[in-house]
Structure formats: structure tokens, C-alpha cells
Design a protein around this motif. Structure first.
Motif, PDB file in Angstrom:
ATOM      1  N   ALA A 230      49.977  76.630  21.311  1.00 52.63           N
ATOM      2  CA  ALA A 230      49.370  75.934  20.173  1.00 52.63           C
ATOM      3  C   ALA A 230      48.728  76.955  19.246  1.00 52.63           C
ATOM      4  N   ILE A 231      48.981  76.795  17.954  1.00 49.10           N
ATOM      5  CA  ILE A 231      48.389  77.648  16.926  1.00 49.10           C
ATOM      6  C   ILE A 231      47.345  76.830  16.185  1.00 49.10           C
ATOM      7  N   ILE A 232      46.097  77.277  16.246  1.00 43.16           N
ATOM      8  CA  ILE A 232      44.992  76.543  15.634  1.00 43.16           C
ATOM      9  C   ILE A 232      44.282  77.459  14.643  1.00 43.16           C
ATOM     10  N   GLY A 233      43.400  76.872  13.864  1.00 42.75           N
ATOM     11  CA  GLY A 233      42.646  77.623  12.865  1.00 42.75           C
ATOM     12  C   GLY A 233      42.460  76.773  11.625  1.00 42.75           C
ATOM     13  N   PRO A 234      41.585  77.172  10.727  1.00 37.86           N
ATOM     14  CA  PRO A 234      41.296  76.384   9.519  1.00 37.86           C
ATOM     15  C   PRO A 234      42.478  76.361   8.562  1.00 37.86           C
ATOM     16  N   SER A 235      42.445  75.433   7.624  1.00 43.28           N
ATOM     17  CA  SER A 235      43.491  75.339   6.616  1.00 43.28           C
ATOM     18  C   SER A 235      43.548  76.612   5.779  1.00 43.28           C
TER      19      SER A 235
ATOM     20  N   LYS B 164      41.128  79.641  29.483  1.00 44.14           N
ATOM     21  CA  LYS B 164      40.169  80.710  29.226  1.00 44.14           C
ATOM     22  C   LYS B 164      39.594  80.615  27.817  1.00 44.14           C
ATOM     23  N   LEU B 165      40.446  80.328  26.844  1.00 43.77           N
ATOM     24  CA  LEU B 165      39.972  80.346  25.472  1.00 43.77           C
ATOM     25  C   LEU B 165      38.987  79.217  25.196  1.00 43.77           C
ATOM     26  N   PHE B 166      39.251  78.046  25.759  1.00 43.93           N
ATOM     27  CA  PHE B 166      38.329  76.934  25.519  1.00 43.93           C
ATOM     28  C   PHE B 166      37.055  77.046  26.353  1.00 43.93           C
ATOM     29  N   SER B 167      37.120  77.725  27.492  1.00 46.66           N
ATOM     30  CA  SER B 167      35.935  77.818  28.354  1.00 46.66           C
ATOM     31  C   SER B 167      35.088  79.042  28.035  1.00 46.66           C
ATOM     32  N   SER B 168      35.730  80.153  27.684  1.00 46.91           N
ATOM     33  CA  SER B 168      34.961  81.380  27.437  1.00 46.91           C
ATOM     34  C   SER B 168      35.637  82.257  26.392  1.00 46.91           C
TER      35      SER B 168
ATOM     36  N   VAL C 255      40.087  87.255   2.694  1.00 48.75           N
ATOM     37  CA  VAL C 255      40.481  87.138   1.289  1.00 48.75           C
ATOM     38  C   VAL C 255      41.459  88.235   0.887  1.00 48.75           C
ATOM     39  N   GLN C 256      41.271  89.427   1.399  1.00 50.28           N
ATOM     40  CA  GLN C 256      42.089  90.555   0.989  1.00 50.28           C
ATOM     41  C   GLN C 256      43.478  90.536   1.649  1.00 50.28           C
ATOM     42  N   SER C 257      43.542  90.256   2.944  1.00 51.75           N
ATOM     43  CA  SER C 257      44.804  90.398   3.686  1.00 51.75           C
ATOM     44  C   SER C 257      45.410  89.074   4.122  1.00 51.75           C
ATOM     45  N   GLY C 258      44.757  87.956   3.844  1.00 48.17           N
ATOM     46  CA  GLY C 258      45.281  86.656   4.249  1.00 48.17           C
ATOM     47  C   GLY C 258      44.950  86.336   5.699  1.00 48.17           C
ATOM     48  N   GLY C 259      45.818  85.543   6.325  1.00 44.99           N
ATOM     49  CA  GLY C 259      45.569  85.125   7.692  1.00 44.99           C
ATOM     50  C   GLY C 259      45.807  86.245   8.698  1.00 44.99           C
ATOM     51  N   TYR C 260      45.185  86.082   9.850  1.00 42.79           N
ATOM     52  CA  TYR C 260      45.381  87.033  10.939  1.00 42.79           C
ATOM     53  C   TYR C 260      44.991  86.338  12.243  1.00 42.79           C
ATOM     54  N   ILE C 261      45.410  86.900  13.345  1.00 43.44           N
ATOM     55  CA  ILE C 261      45.041  86.341  14.644  1.00 43.44           C
ATOM     56  C   ILE C 261      43.713  86.941  15.061  1.00 43.44           C
ATOM     57  N   ILE C 262      42.739  86.066  15.283  1.00 42.37           N
ATOM     58  CA  ILE C 262      41.434  86.562  15.708  1.00 42.37           C
ATOM     59  C   ILE C 262      41.329  86.605  17.224  1.00 42.37           C
ATOM     60  N   GLU C 263      42.092  85.716  17.894  1.00 42.54           N
ATOM     61  CA  GLU C 263      42.027  85.677  19.356  1.00 42.54           C
ATOM     62  C   GLU C 263      43.182  84.845  19.886  1.00 42.54           C
ATOM     63  N   SER C 264      43.664  85.202  21.070  1.00 43.01           N
ATOM     64  CA  SER C 264      44.684  84.387  21.743  1.00 43.01           C
ATOM     65  C   SER C 264      44.518  84.540  23.240  1.00 43.01           C
ATOM     66  N   GLY C 265      45.027  83.585  23.976  1.00 38.70           N
ATOM     67  CA  GLY C 265      44.918  83.641  25.432  1.00 38.70           C
ATOM     68  C   GLY C 265      45.278  82.314  26.045  1.00 38.70           C
TER      69      GLY C 265
ATOM     70  N   LYS D 105      44.087  71.445  23.370  1.00 34.27           N
ATOM     71  CA  LYS D 105      43.563  71.595  24.727  1.00 34.27           C
ATOM     72  C   LYS D 105      44.378  70.784  25.724  1.00 34.27           C
ATOM     73  N   ARG D 106      44.796  69.584  25.317  1.00 32.26           N
ATOM     74  CA  ARG D 106      45.590  68.723  26.215  1.00 32.26           C
ATOM     75  C   ARG D 106      46.985  69.282  26.459  1.00 32.26           C
ATOM     76  N   LEU D 107      47.603  69.834  25.419  1.00 32.11           N
ATOM     77  CA  LEU D 107      49.032  70.136  25.479  1.00 32.11           C
ATOM     78  C   LEU D 107      49.367  71.576  25.819  1.00 32.11           C
ATOM     79  N   ALA D 108      48.535  72.510  25.414  1.00 34.15           N
ATOM     80  CA  ALA D 108      48.973  73.904  25.368  1.00 34.15           C
ATOM     81  C   ALA D 108      48.663  74.680  26.638  1.00 34.15           C
ATOM     82  N   ASP D 109      49.584  75.570  26.969  1.00 35.84           N
ATOM     83  CA  ASP D 109      49.337  76.581  27.997  1.00 35.84           C
ATOM     84  C   ASP D 109      48.625  77.779  27.381  1.00 35.84           C
ATOM     85  N   HIS D 110      48.979  78.073  26.121  1.00 28.56           N
ATOM     86  CA  HIS D 110      48.418  79.225  25.422  1.00 28.56           C
ATOM     87  C   HIS D 110      47.902  78.780  24.053  1.00 28.56           C
TER      88      HIS D 110
END
Length: 258
Positions: free
Chosen positions: A35-40, A239-243, A225-235, A212-217
Motif C-alpha cells: 500500500a502506498i499512502i501519503g497526502p494528496s 512495524k510501520l503502524f506500531s513503531s 516543494v523543490q523536488s516533489g514527492g519522495y519516500i519518507i519511510e517504508s516497511g 492497515k487491513r490489506l497491506a503486507d508492506h
């Protein structure tokens, strides 16, 4: 470690002079749900359109970096068999978009583009995939009626069936439930869970509980503003939802940001 269906290295996308995202490094494992999440506005949907190469239909796009699919580079690859690639990479969009024809033809058209089947084989494939998405009993007596007569949830399941009938390796889903009511959403989510055993799923969603319901990752996109979107974190989802490691991720998941 799971085998990867997609491996993305240093991917950057600009449209015209506008940076959409940059520096994307990500592995997407086979037969799991990412699952890919993040603001619009942080490039999530644009990233998905790079995985199926639909981005190449956008004028003035510039894609730098590497997208490997089954260990083969697919962007800037003149030897890529696009016909075969399109069959293997299914896509379901936010708004259900059935073809303006009958329910049956929505499924027979892609079949005839990719396979040579007897009429009986075609009908069997159509019935089988409609059963798989839970539509057969609902529409079996009006399969030759217009697909536009279906409800929103039924249309989305038909679009899912239209992609599944080609036996893809991966299903890319861009906010597939955002236009649906809660009951239809529950039905589509159950289908996504069922599909996990047979193909890879990548889903863009603003619904954190759905992720949270569907994803393994989980992959969290953010925006600069300068470089656009980027990945801030993955896992891993657990783990990602708990810590989560990043303060921005932690704030986003609790609703304080985004």
C-alpha cells in the motif's frame, strides 16, 4: 526474503518543468500487497502510472532512473513487448470505467485482443471471472445488458474482472474504493484479500485503516516543494503502524499532518 516483481532505482519524474517525485528506491515483492499512502499531491498516483507505463502517454514527461519488472528494465526499453506487458499488468482506477457496451463485451473485448479462444472457452472464462469477483449471481440474467446499468460497486468489480480475465501478474489499484459506499468497499476489500494468494497487488489509498487491513508492506510518500514527492519511510505494515521511525510518519498516521 520474498522475490521482487518490481525493483525501482533512483526514479525521478518531471512533467514539463514541474518535479512530480524524485529519488524513489523501492522493491515490490511478489504475491503480497503493498500500500502506498501519503497526502494528496505527493506523486502516489503518478508513481503507479510509471509502473504500468501509462505515464508515457502524458505529454512533456521526463522519467529518469530504472524500473525493473521480473528483472527486466521496462522504461526506455525499445525491445519491450508492450502487448504482453499490458496483459500482465492490470490496473483498476478510482472511478469505475466500464466500456460503453454490454457486460459480456466488457470481458470479451480484452480476451479477443490477447487470446484466440473458441466461443465456449470464452464464455467459460467470462463466467469464471465473474464468479471470482462475486458478480455472476447478480448479473447472470442480464449479462448482455449495458454495463452502465450496474451500480458503482458492481461497475468496479466488473473493471476488476476485466483486468483479472487476462491472468495478470500484478494488479495496480488507484484509490479503488474511494467512490464506493461502505458495503461495496467491504466487498472489494475482500476480493483484494482473496487475490493475494495468486498475484501481486499495489494499492494507492488515502484510507489508512484500509492500508492497515490489506497491506503486507506500507510505503509512505511525502512532499518537498523543490523536488516533489519522495519516500519518507517504508516497511512491513505491522512495524510501520506500531513503531514508525520518522516523526512525520508518526504524525501523519495519527492524523496530525497531511
Amino acid at each position: 526474503m520474498a522475490d521482487n516483481l518490481f525493483e525501482i532505482q533512483d526514479l525521478c519524474l518531471c512533467i514539463g518543468n514541474k518535479p512530480i517525485f524524485s529519488g524513489i528506491n523501492l522493491n515490490i515483492p511478489k504475491n503480497q500487497t503493498t500500500a502506498i499512502i501519503g497526502p494528496s499531491g505527493c506523486g502516489k498516483s503518478s508513481f503507479l502510472s510509471c509502473l504500468n507505463l501509462l505515464i508515457t502517454h502524458i505529454s512533456k514527461y521526463r522519467l529518469v532512473g530504472k524500473i525493473c519488472w521480473n528483472n527486466n528494465k521496462i522504461n526506455d526499453n525499445n525491445d519491450l513487448d508492450m502487448h504482453s506487458f499490458r496483459r500482465k499488468v492490470g490496473t483498476v482506477f478510482q472511478q469505475p470505467m466500464p466500456f460503453p457496451t454490454t457486460i459480456r463485451k466488457n470481458l470479451s473485448i480484452p480476451l479477443r485482443q490477447h487470446f484466440r479462444l473458441k466461443r465456449s472457452e470464452e464464455n467459460d472464462r467470462i463466467e469464471s471471472v465473474l464468479k471470482e469477483v462475486g458478480l455472476w449471481e447478480e448479473i447472470r440474467h442480464r449479462i448482455d445488458h449495458s454495463a452502465n446499468d450496474l451500480s458503482g460497486g458492481q461497475k468496479q468489480r466488473l473493471c476488476l474482472a476485466r483486468a483479472l480475465i487476462l491472468n495478470p501478474d500484478v494488479m495496480l489499484m488507484d484509490e479503488p474504493c474511494s467512490a464506493l459506499d461502505p458495503i461495496s468497499t467491504q466487498t472489494v476489500e475482500a476480493l483484494i484479500q482473496k487475490l493475494k494468494s495468486k498475484l501481486t497487488t499495489v494499492i494507492v489509498t488515502h484510507n489508512l485503516q484500509q492500508a492497515k487491513r490489506l497491506a503486507d508492506h506500507i510505503v509512505v510518500f511525502w512532499f518537498d516543494v523543490q523536488s516533489g514527492g519522495y519516500i519518507i519511510e517504508s516497511g512491513s505494515s505491522e512495524k510501520l503502524f506500531s513503531s514508525p521511525e520518522e516523526d512525520i510518519t508518526r504524525s501523519y498516521l495519527r492524523g496530525a499532518l497531511g
